[in-house]
Design an enzyme around this catalytic site. Structure first.
Site, PDB file in Angstrom:
ATOM      1  CG  ASP A 108      -0.361   0.148   2.517  1.00  0.00           C
ATOM      2  OD1 ASP A 108       0.326   1.159   2.727  1.00  0.00           O
ATOM      3  OD2 ASP A 108      -0.553  -0.721   3.387  1.00  0.00           O
ATOM      4  CB  VAL A 109      -0.015   4.775  -0.829  1.00  0.00           C
ATOM      5  CG1 VAL A 109      -0.883   5.117   0.374  1.00  0.00           C
ATOM      6  CG2 VAL A 109       0.722   6.008  -1.344  1.00  0.00           C
TER       7      VAL A 109
END
Length: 310
Positions: A108-109
């Protein structure tokens, strides 16, 4: 021997199979001058065109399996294109002719660390499938009081929105005050699973770094945003783990002095990429929250003292 048309075009780097199926449905693909239809199969000798442009294709047997080890920074999206224009993990990768990079899972980011890319879609699919039970290791910094009962629940299993989740191992790695580092392993790659498991115990995850995938460890000298091609022995380790035949060729020069030189080139390329994207007005770093300096008393990242095998 024939293959599905979308598989051949995906191997040529024209999109995912799902994206190509949409292109075929829109009548944008032709085979030997005839508009293609879903379900068409080809031998690879046909003249295939996408939007009128001829596509260079290769048979599966002619595609050399390659794997990249990428050090993902915080702030990059694990997608090919982001509708909001944010940087993606594909932005820095080397360009390919007649093939495409496929990411082995996602981060994820706000998660950094080891991310693998390969030209072999079958290898990527098998590596991601839970049946092969390839473990992933993460260094995670949590904020809050951690007790043994909590750790036992995380080992035994906790109920998440998409089913049970559990850590195979949990090892304390140090910390100060309310900040604690742990190394955890699990054999799944569900969306934000590590974060959600700690959050189920009322803990806040302030840093998350993937440091290992199977026996492949994140290189200590690989800078954030840098990539390195995997040598043949490690590539074949991954292939044999998922029941694929080993490769006999590699594009990697195993000569040690040249490998050290490559590290310097990687660092230079990362700096050049960052300078170019900043000049263009794009942000390549983490979010503003991620850029904040650690509060006093926070533990040092335990990865800094780790030795790696790559």
């Amino acid at each position: 021997m024939t293959e599905k048309l979308q598989k051949v075009l995906a191997r040529a780097g024209k999109g995912s199979r799902r994206e190509i199926e949409a292109l075929i449905s829109q009548g944008r693909v032709s085979v030997d001058g005839k508009v293609a239809a879903l379900g068409d199969r080809v031998t690879g000798k046909e003249q295939i065109r996408l939007d009128g442009h001829q596509v260079e294709t290769q048979a599966q047997a002619d595609v050399l399996c390659r794997v990249l080890v990428y050090h993902k920074p915080e702030g990059e999206m694990s997608t090919r294109k982001d509708p909001e224009g944010r940087p993606t993990v594909f932005d820095r990768l080397p360009k390919l002719q007649g093939a495409r990079w496929v990411s082995v899972g996602r981060l994820d980011v706000n998660t950094s660390g080891l991310l693998l890319f390969t030209t072999d879609g079958e290898l990527a699919n098998r590596l991601m499938h839970p049946r092969h039970e390839i473990d992933r290791e993460y260094a995670v910094r949590v904020f809050g009081e951690v007790d043994e009962a909590m750790l036992q629940r995380l080992r035994k299993g906790v109920l998440l929105e998409d089913g049970m989740g559990r850590f195979d191992t949990i090892k304390y790695s140090g910390g100060e005050g309310m900040n604690h580092w742990f190394h955890v392993t699990l054999k799944e790659g569900r969306n934000r699973e590590v974060r959600r498991m700690w959050e189920s115990q009322g803990m806040q995850v302030s840093r998350l770094i993937r440091v290992r995938y199977g026996k492949i460890e994140l290189q200590r000298n690989l800078p954030r945003g840098g990539w390195a091609e995997m040598p043949l022995d490690q590539l074949n380790y991954l292939r044999t783990q998922v029941g694929l035949a080993p490769e006999v060729e590699s594009k990697v020069d195993v000569d040690a002095p040249k490998r050290y030189k490559q590290v310097a080139q990687i660092r230079k390329a990362v700096r050049r990429h960052n300078s170019r994207t900043k000049a263009g007005g794009a942000s390549t770093g983490p979010s503003a929250a991620a850029k904040k300096k650690p509060a006093a008393g926070r533990a040092r990242n335990p990865r800094q003292k780790q030795k790696t095998r790559i």
